[in-house]
Design an enzyme around this catalytic site. Structure first.
Site, mmCIF file in Angstrom:
data_model
loop_
_atom_site.group_PDB
_atom_site.id
_atom_site.type_symbol
_atom_site.label_atom_id
_atom_site.label_comp_id
_atom_site.label_asym_id
_atom_site.label_seq_id
_atom_site.Cartn_x
_atom_site.Cartn_y
_atom_site.Cartn_z
ATOM 1 N N ARG A 57 0.850 -1.189 0.000
ATOM 2 C CA ARG A 57 0.000 0.000 0.000
ATOM 3 C C ARG A 57 0.885 1.236 0.000
ATOM 4 N NH1 ARG A 57 -3.271 -2.869 -1.693
ATOM 5 N NH2 ARG A 57 -5.355 -3.385 -0.861
ATOM 6 N N GLU A 92 -2.185 7.957 -3.890
ATOM 7 C CA GLU A 92 -3.311 7.334 -4.597
ATOM 8 C C GLU A 92 -4.648 7.666 -3.947
ATOM 9 O OE1 GLU A 92 -3.119 3.114 -6.078
ATOM 10 O OE2 GLU A 92 -1.247 3.158 -4.940
ATOM 11 N N HIS A 120 -0.411 0.369 -9.691
ATOM 12 C CA HIS A 120 -1.144 -0.516 -8.781
ATOM 13 C C HIS A 120 -1.694 -1.736 -9.533
ATOM 14 C CE1 HIS A 120 -3.354 -0.460 -4.693
ATOM 15 N NE2 HIS A 120 -3.335 -1.693 -5.150
#
Length: 310
Positions: free
Chosen positions: A227, A256, A285
């Site tokens: 992440r 993001e 991603h």
């Protein structure tokens, strides 16, 4: 059961739920507020990352029995409150762990062998062999932070190399034949490569910061397929500039949007450096985003719901 599908996924989800006798409804465009007005009608929902399932949403979902999150993590769901309401939560880290492991390995080999830089130069007519001399992975120590589904998959991919693989995790006893579990001090002493495979939690947000980076005994390569918010980008940039971090492969970024579907609007100064850096590899991603994982993610959700309710 009536199931509301909030994101598009592999069609096998709809097909197999229908075979189980579930009534499928699809709504991929309504706002969260509009969904809240009708969520009480449904026994289950299937979502990726379209919006956050918070306490307010769950309070309106009077009949909700399960949430299927077609992905690895559950950070977009208030899991504590959902469990208090006896809602079954099904995520699918088993579905894309192989894809993530392959992607992490691909990024590492590309970085160490300067493939992106070399490719760009050759396409522009520049033939620089010495400037693109690579570094071999053999003989290095690869450190994995977070040794769950994703970390184990990456460790397994490394078995064909002459490397030492170590792992660090807040849960004890997770090491296996592919990685030896160590404490943070040994981890920071030995690692030549650091690969993140942790969920996004209060403990992991911002975990890679200046003090953490400076704690390593030698410069290292950083991979993040977990992440984006686990890494403080400005601190990483300073480490790249100083040489404390040799290079970084980042599939996820601190900036993001929560949906992961679109790039952020603002482009901070640190991101501009990442874009221009020759020793940084960026992907949008997609580490777990393969043709095969799309099938496996959906099938994992079906299997878990079927086991619980059928």
């Amino acid at each position: 059961m009536k199931v509301l599908h909030l994101d598009t996924n592999h069609p096998l989800l709809l097909e197999q739920f229908s075979q189980l006798g579930f009534e499928n409804h699809e709504d991929y465009k309504s706002s969260k507020e509009q969904i809240e007005q009708k969520i009480h009608e449904y026994d289950g929902i299937v979502i990726r990352s379209r919006f956050t399932i918070d306490q307010q949403f769950l309070d309106k979902a009077h009949n909700l029995k399960f949430i299927g999150r077609v992905g690895a993590g559950l950070e977009n769901i208030d899991t504590v409150y959902a469990k208090q309401k006896d809602i079954f939560l099904a995520s699918a880290p088993e579905g894309n762990r192989n894809a993530v492991g392959e992607h992490a390995l691909g990024m590492l080999l590309s970085l160490m062998n300067k493939m992106t830089k070399a490719n760009r130069q050759v396409k522009k007519g520049k033939w620089d062999r010495e400037g693109n001399r690579g570094i071999e992975l053999d003989g290095k120590t690869v450190g994995i932070i977070g040794y769950g589904n994703m970390g184990k998959a990456f460790a397994k991919k490394l078995q064909g190399f002459d490397v030492e693989v170590i792992c660090y995790d807040i849960v004890g006893g997770v090491g296996d034949e592919h990685a030896r579990q160590v404490g943070i001090m040994e981890f920071q002493q030995k690692a030549d490569v650091v690969s993140l495979h942790v969920p996004q939690t209060e403990l992991t947000e911002g975990m890679v910061h200046t003090a953490f980076i400076q704690g390593f005994h030698k410069p290292f390569w950083l991979l993040n397929t977990a992440r984006g918010k686990c890494v403080v980008t400005k601190d990483l940039v300073e480490a790249l500039k100083s040489g404390k971090v040799f290079g970084a492969g980042l599939d996820v970024l601190e900036y993001e949007k929560k949906s992961f579907e679109n790039m952020f609007v603002q482009k901070p100064k640190a991101f501009k450096y990442l874009r221009k850096s020759k020793n940084v590899l960026l992907t949008p991603h997609v580490a777990g985003w393969t043709v095969e994982s799309k099938v496996k993610l959906a099938q994992t959700i079906v299997d878990k719901i079927k086991e619980r309710f059928c």
